[in-house]
Design an enzyme around this catalytic site. Structure first.
Site, PDB file in Angstrom:
ATOM      1  CB  CYS A 130      -0.935  -0.005   1.206  1.00 30.47           C
ATOM      2  SG  CYS A 130      -2.001   1.453   1.297  1.00 30.47           S
ATOM      3  CB  CYS A 133      -0.678   2.433   3.891  1.00 35.80           C
ATOM      4  SG  CYS A 133      -2.314   1.944   3.354  1.00 35.80           S
ATOM      5  CG  ASP A 134       3.112   1.116   4.482  1.00 34.38           C
ATOM      6  OD1 ASP A 134       2.596   1.546   5.519  1.00 34.38           O
ATOM      7  OD2 ASP A 134       2.952  -0.043   4.063  1.00 34.38           O
TER       8      ASP A 134
END
Length: 300
Positions: A130, A133-134
């Site tokens: 992701c 997300c990261d």
């Protein structure tokens, strides 16, 4: 309850909205965060009429609020097994057992793993599935993106804005992504490509330090020195809990008719978990509305 919806991504929440508006006692089961993959999307460019930037999470929360506003109930429990052959249907979670007259499965899918050495060991330590997300953790660093579809292209585009260099590895000689993404990537000066190539392994001790990339044409391998690796090579349907309760295709997706009806009367499927050609927020929403409407007709 009248309608149990397993999964609360865009498909599940739309089904919840339609079911509750039809006057059914409706519950949405979700083990993790409501919104599914939509809630992790920073840029939503192809949802008609939605022009706010970076608000996939906000759209997901608005969907949840709207469904609950009409009376759909939230049950924050993961479904571990079902018995769909009986009437009413039985849904079992880690916390208890529930009965429902109809069931809509909207559990979506999860990222497919590469299955190469180092992947599991370095997952969460440089290997991610992701980018939104990261990606923040790799600001100013060199990263690799694996894949060639819309997700991989969107990830590469997003990362190009915050990382020093993005290397896109794809097993073919051109991307499968939509024209819009390809056009935008062409203007990203810090994106490099490794065409006709695959990742054979990830290297590193406690953290990722490199990706071993093999050219499928020449057979030669090189180790890319990268701090982050983002894998986007497709998805796997979340259907294990069904244990053969409904018909699946060879890839594990639920087989339905055009109304979302499965092989079991009173059981429907919607969204990415369903066997179909296109998996987008728009199609998930359409699936949820169609399946819920079909479920209402089944009951009455």
């Amino acid at each position: 309850m009248d309608m149990a919806i397993i999964g609360a991504g865009p498909a599940g929440m739309t089904a919840g909205l339609y079911g509750a508006r039809a006057g059914l006692s409706t519950c949405m089961f979700e083990a993790l965060a409501f919104g599914g993959q939509l809630a992790q999307t920073s840029e939503l460019q192809n949802y008609p009429g939605f022009v706010q930037e970076g608000s996939g999470f906000q759209l997901a929360m608005d969907m949840k609020k709207q469904a609950e506003g009409f009376g759909a109930k939230e049950i924050s429990e993961g479904v571990v097994s079902v018995d769909l052959a009986c009437d009413p249907k039985i849904i079992r979670t880690s916390a208890g057992e529930y009965e429902a007259r109809t069931v809509i499965v909207a559990t979506g899918s999860r990222p497919r793993l590469l299955g190469v050495p180092g992947e599991e060991e370095l997952r969460g330590r440089g290997v991610s599935y992701c980018a939104t997300c990261d990606g923040f953790f790799f600001r100013g660093k060199d990263v690799v993106v694996v894949g060639g579809g819309d997700t991989a292209a969107a990830d590469a585009l997003y990362l190009s804005r915050i990382c020093n260099k993005v290397i896109l590895v794809h097993r073919r000689d051109k991307l499968r992504a939509s024209h819009s993404y390809v056009t935008q990537l062409q203007t990203a000066e810090n994106v490099e490509y490794r065409w006709n190539s695959v990742v054979d392994a990830f290297t590193g001790e406690s953290m990722l330090s490199g990706a071993v990339v093999r050219d499928l044409v020449t057979g030669e391998s090189e180790t890319l020195a990268v701090s982050g690796a983002f894998v986007a090579v497709g998805t796997v349907p979340n259907t294990e809990f069904l244990a053969g309760a409904v018909q699946l295709n060879e890839a594990g997706y639920i087989v339905t008719d055009e109304n979302g009806a499965t092989s079991v009367p009173g059981v429907f499927a919607a969204g990415d978990v369903r066997a179909k050609t296109l998996r987008q927020v728009t199609t998930a929403v359409g699936d949820g509305a169609t399946a819920a409407t079909a479920a209402v007709e089944y009951l009455f």
